[in-house]
Design an enzyme around this catalytic site. Structure first.
Site, mmCIF file in Angstrom:
data_model
loop_
_atom_site.group_PDB
_atom_site.id
_atom_site.type_symbol
_atom_site.label_atom_id
_atom_site.label_comp_id
_atom_site.label_asym_id
_atom_site.label_seq_id
_atom_site.Cartn_x
_atom_site.Cartn_y
_atom_site.Cartn_z
ATOM 1 N N THR A 87 -6.207 0.620 13.303
ATOM 2 C CA THR A 87 -6.844 1.921 13.465
ATOM 3 C C THR A 87 -7.513 2.049 14.830
ATOM 4 O O THR A 87 -7.970 1.039 15.395
ATOM 5 C CB THR A 87 -7.904 2.111 12.348
ATOM 6 O OG1 THR A 87 -8.717 3.243 12.659
ATOM 7 C CG2 THR A 87 -8.823 0.900 12.186
ATOM 8 N N ASP A 88 -7.634 3.278 15.312
ATOM 9 C CA ASP A 88 -8.356 3.497 16.575
ATOM 10 C C ASP A 88 -9.842 3.175 16.433
ATOM 11 O O ASP A 88 -10.558 3.057 17.432
ATOM 12 C CB ASP A 88 -8.149 4.936 17.082
ATOM 13 C CG ASP A 88 -8.646 6.027 16.143
ATOM 14 O OD1 ASP A 88 -9.155 5.714 15.052
ATOM 15 O OD2 ASP A 88 -8.517 7.221 16.511
ATOM 16 N N GLU A 89 -10.323 3.047 15.178
ATOM 17 C CA GLU A 89 -11.758 2.774 14.983
ATOM 18 C C GLU A 89 -12.159 1.389 15.486
ATOM 19 O O GLU A 89 -13.342 1.118 15.664
ATOM 20 C CB GLU A 89 -12.139 2.940 13.511
ATOM 21 C CG GLU A 89 -11.843 4.327 13.010
ATOM 22 C CD GLU A 89 -12.674 4.764 11.816
ATOM 23 O OE1 GLU A 89 -13.598 4.037 11.421
ATOM 24 O OE2 GLU A 89 -12.391 5.850 11.298
ATOM 25 N N LEU A 128 -12.010 13.890 5.122
ATOM 26 C CA LEU A 128 -12.489 15.214 5.552
ATOM 27 C C LEU A 128 -11.536 16.362 5.194
ATOM 28 O O LEU A 128 -11.934 17.322 4.514
ATOM 29 C CB LEU A 128 -12.741 15.215 7.070
ATOM 30 C CG LEU A 128 -13.178 16.567 7.631
ATOM 31 C CD1 LEU A 128 -14.622 16.872 7.279
ATOM 32 C CD2 LEU A 128 -13.007 16.621 9.151
ATOM 33 N N ALA A 183 1.685 3.207 -2.315
ATOM 34 C CA ALA A 183 1.289 4.292 -3.217
ATOM 35 C C ALA A 183 0.077 5.053 -2.688
ATOM 36 O O ALA A 183 -0.437 5.963 -3.344
ATOM 37 C CB ALA A 183 0.994 3.739 -4.612
ATOM 38 N N PRO A 195 -19.370 19.786 2.927
ATOM 39 C CA PRO A 195 -20.499 19.018 3.477
ATOM 40 C C PRO A 195 -20.210 18.396 4.837
ATOM 41 O O PRO A 195 -19.588 17.344 4.939
ATOM 42 C CB PRO A 195 -20.711 17.928 2.413
ATOM 43 C CG PRO A 195 -19.366 17.749 1.768
ATOM 44 C CD PRO A 195 -18.606 19.031 1.916
ATOM 45 N N LYS A 246 -10.966 -4.183 9.667
ATOM 46 C CA LYS A 246 -9.631 -3.913 10.225
ATOM 47 C C LYS A 246 -9.435 -4.689 11.529
ATOM 48 O O LYS A 246 -8.327 -5.179 11.804
ATOM 49 C CB LYS A 246 -9.449 -2.404 10.477
ATOM 50 C CG LYS A 246 -9.345 -1.550 9.234
ATOM 51 C CD LYS A 246 -8.132 -1.860 8.369
ATOM 52 C CE LYS A 246 -6.830 -1.448 9.006
ATOM 53 N NZ LYS A 246 -5.682 -1.673 8.068
ATOM 54 N N TYR A 282 -15.842 -1.073 7.616
ATOM 55 C CA TYR A 282 -14.395 -0.802 7.573
ATOM 56 C C TYR A 282 -13.728 -1.226 8.880
ATOM 57 O O TYR A 282 -12.774 -2.016 8.884
ATOM 58 C CB TYR A 282 -14.141 0.694 7.302
ATOM 59 C CG TYR A 282 -12.719 1.120 7.637
ATOM 60 C CD1 TYR A 282 -11.642 0.675 6.870
ATOM 61 C CD2 TYR A 282 -12.441 1.943 8.735
ATOM 62 C CE1 TYR A 282 -10.325 1.035 7.194
ATOM 63 C CE2 TYR A 282 -11.137 2.307 9.058
ATOM 64 C CZ TYR A 282 -10.079 1.851 8.287
ATOM 65 O OH TYR A 282 -8.797 2.201 8.603
ATOM 66 N N GLY A 342 0.823 -1.213 0.000
ATOM 67 C CA GLY A 342 0.000 0.000 0.000
ATOM 68 C C GLY A 342 0.855 1.259 0.000
ATOM 69 O O GLY A 342 0.408 2.330 0.413
#
Ligand code: NAD
Ligand code: DAU
Length: 342
Positions: A123-125, A187, A9, A202, A151, A147, A7
């Site tokens: 990830t923290d998610e 974002l 790139a 948005p 993960k 997602y 990953g």
């Protein structure tokens, strides 16, 4: 030392490959990347041309491509993933395939060759929405989007290789990165480039969701420390402690770009939108001697300047298939919002 960066790139991978080429000139870098919509080989063209990086166009789910790319590698950092929460809500299938099955293929090959350290970038998610307090590495995982669930599956599988066969695996859980080369679906680059173009910004829901914003260079330094000092079988939270609401981020972008406040539009929310992520990073501080050092306002100013100076890079992306994605994701919600006068 030979390092495989999968990953490489994409956004963080590109920054990491540039970082390694600068900081570890004696390392040999191979990049394996499928070049999905999010991968840009041109990000690495100068390094490829100078011979600092070898690029292999391939899929981490393909054992033959993985075997070719991993040959002789002592270190592997797996950034390759489907990464955008909104896209995972539209179509989860590629997320399960790359973010779980792809990790399995990489781990099997890494185990076969007996490599020295495999870093699975998570990830923290995976902690889910944290209304108060700070997530620690031993907290339960409560992922809530396709997602983050994928993960979580990938990192659990990675740790299973450590527990079952003693494969030297480390998992890192980072917070929201920002900085150069970020694909403008996320974002900060979306709002910065929309502001430059005079397009609406948005904001989902009430705009009070909070994220911990980590400058990508700080994240790259943390991964380098993990490669040097990380304990196999460990998990490290990597965050900056600089929480901002989405409206605060939007306000800062308006100020830095000089765009008009009337561009801000509150649109219908992301389904299952996590309210807040926040990390306790004391383990990374104690064991790796790492902490984030970029102040959010300074990092954001540098990021806005990068997008200002690299307009052809993001204009090319935004004029291609991105336009279809943007229309499907936003046009109806923006229309509704205008009608409601928000
Ligand atoms: P990105 O979407 O910008 O890049 C992903 C890269 O992976 C692209 O180059 C893409 O072509 C490549 N890729 C996708 N599927 C592939 C496959 N099957 N085989 C080979 N290559 C493939 O992502 P990013 O924001 O740079 O994130 C990198 C990693 O960091 C991901 O694992 C992500 O989950 C994790 N992460 C990101 C953030 C963030 O804020 N961006 C925060 C924490 C963790
Ligand atoms: O927390 C780490 C994660 O950060 C990574 O694991 C993910 O790969 C990365 O995409 C990012 O996930 P988020 O969903 O937090 O990032 P995103 O930039 O999509 O959204 C940040 C916040 O801004 C979130 O609360 C949703 C909101 N948002 C986002 C977009 C794209 C908006 O209000 N409007 C938008 O148009």
């Amino acid at each position: 030392m030979k390092i495989l960066v999968t990953g490489g790139a994409g956004f963080i991978g590109t920054n990491f490959v540039h970082f390694v080429s600068r900081e570890k000139p004696d390392w040999t870098v191979t990049v394996l990347d499928k070049l999905t919509y999010a991968g840009r080989r041109e990000n690495l063209s100068a390094l490829e041309a100078s011979g600092a990086v070898r690029f292999i166009h391939g899929d981490i789910c393909d054992p033959a491509a993985v075997s070719e790319a991993m040959e002789g590698a002592g270190l592997v950092v797996n950034f390759a993933a489907e990464t955008h929460v909104d896209r995972s809500i539209q179509a989860p299938s590629d997320f399960v395939r790359t973010d779980i099955e792809g990790v399995r293929v990489l781990l099997e090959e890494f185990r076969r060759i007996g490599g020295r350290m495999f870093v699975q970038i998570s990830t923290d998610e995976v902690y889910g929405s944290v209304e108060s307090g700070y997530s620690r590495e031993d907290d339960p995982l409560r992922p809530r989007s396709p997602y983050s669930a994928s993960k979580a599956g990938g990192e659990l599988l990675a740790m299973s290789f450590f527990h079952t066969w003693g494969v030297p695996v480390v998992v890192t859980r980072a917070s929201n990165n920002y900085g150069p080369w970020q694909y403008p679906e996320k974002l900060i680059p979306l709002f910065v480039t929309n502001a430059f173009e005079g397009l609406e910004l948005p904001v989902y829901g009430d705009g009070l969701n909070r994220r911990d914003w980590l400058y990508v260079e700080d994240h790259c330094r943390a991964i380098a420390r993990v490669l040097e000092k990380g304990r196999p079988g460990s998990i490290y939270n990597i965050g900056s402690g600089q929480e901002r609401t989405n409206l605060e981020v939007t306000e800062a972008i308006l100020e830095l770009t000089g765009a008009d406040r009337s561009l801000v539009r509150r649109i219908s929310d992301r389904p299952g939108h996590d309210r807040r992520y926040a990390l306790d990073v004391s383990r990374a501080e104690a064991e790796l001697g790492w902490r984030a050092c970029t102040d959010f306002e300074e990092g954001l100013a540098a990021t806005v300047e990068w997008y200002r100076a690299n307009e052809p890079w993001w204009r090319e992306i935004k004029s291609g298939r991105f336009r279809e994605y943007y229309m499907a994701m936003y046009s109806e919600r923006l229309r509704e919002s205008r009608e409601r006068g928000r």
